[in-house]
Design a protein around this motif. Structure first.
Motif, mmCIF file in Angstrom:
data_model
loop_
_atom_site.group_PDB
_atom_site.id
_atom_site.type_symbol
_atom_site.label_atom_id
_atom_site.label_comp_id
_atom_site.label_asym_id
_atom_site.label_seq_id
_atom_site.Cartn_x
_atom_site.Cartn_y
_atom_site.Cartn_z
ATOM 1 N N THR A 1 -26.815 53.331 -21.536
ATOM 2 C CA THR A 1 -27.619 53.840 -22.648
ATOM 3 C C THR A 1 -28.310 52.745 -23.449
ATOM 4 N N GLY A 2 -27.881 51.496 -23.267
ATOM 5 C CA GLY A 2 -28.491 50.408 -24.024
ATOM 6 C C GLY A 2 -27.908 50.256 -25.419
ATOM 7 N N ASN A 3 -26.901 51.082 -25.760
ATOM 8 C CA ASN A 3 -26.203 50.875 -27.030
ATOM 9 C C ASN A 3 -25.229 49.724 -26.833
ATOM 10 N N GLU A 4 -25.026 48.931 -27.881
ATOM 11 C CA GLU A 4 -24.177 47.747 -27.746
ATOM 12 C C GLU A 4 -22.715 48.096 -27.984
ATOM 13 N N LEU A 5 -21.864 47.710 -27.033
ATOM 14 C CA LEU A 5 -20.421 47.863 -27.215
ATOM 15 C C LEU A 5 -19.965 46.598 -27.928
ATOM 16 N N VAL A 6 -19.753 46.695 -29.231
ATOM 17 C CA VAL A 6 -19.474 45.529 -30.055
ATOM 18 C C VAL A 6 -18.070 45.011 -29.806
ATOM 19 N N GLU A 7 -17.116 45.930 -29.747
ATOM 20 C CA GLU A 7 -15.720 45.528 -29.609
ATOM 21 C C GLU A 7 -14.896 46.687 -29.082
ATOM 22 N N GLN A 8 -13.836 46.347 -28.347
ATOM 23 C CA GLN A 8 -12.852 47.344 -27.919
ATOM 24 C C GLN A 8 -11.480 46.776 -28.214
ATOM 25 N N THR A 9 -10.628 47.583 -28.808
ATOM 26 C CA THR A 9 -9.265 47.141 -29.048
ATOM 27 C C THR A 9 -8.311 48.238 -28.584
ATOM 28 N N SER A 10 -7.092 47.843 -28.289
ATOM 29 C CA SER A 10 -6.091 48.855 -27.939
ATOM 30 C C SER A 10 -4.767 48.459 -28.563
#
Length: 81
Positions: free
Chosen positions: A60-69
């Motif tokens: 989609t071109g949206n930026e995945l800034v961060e992922q945490t778990s």
């Protein structure tokens, strides 16, 4: 940006208990109502959501800034393009 840093989040989605593809569909709908540069925080319990949101961001071109778990919860931060 490191985990724990306060991010300016405009909207938060709770998709706990929902399985793929529902978290993505809900995120897509939420992003459609947001302004460019706004950050969406999505909280999910589906482990597959880590991979799903990476693919979603690429497509989609949206930026995945961060992922945490932590504690079986997966948190995704998306910046609307």
């Amino acid at each position: 940006m490191h985990a724990g840093a306060e991010m300016d989040v405009q909207k938060e989605l709770d998709t706990r208990g929902l399985n793929c593809p529902l978290p993505i569909l809900k995120a897509k709908k939420a992003l459609a109502d947001m302004n460019s540069g706004d950050v969406l925080k999505v909280v999910a319990t589906d482990p597959g959501s880590m991979r799903d949101f990476q693919a979603f961001a690429r497509q989609t071109g949206n930026e995945l800034v961060e992922q945490t778990s932590a504690n079986d919860e997966f948190v995704h931060y998306l910046r609307r393009r």
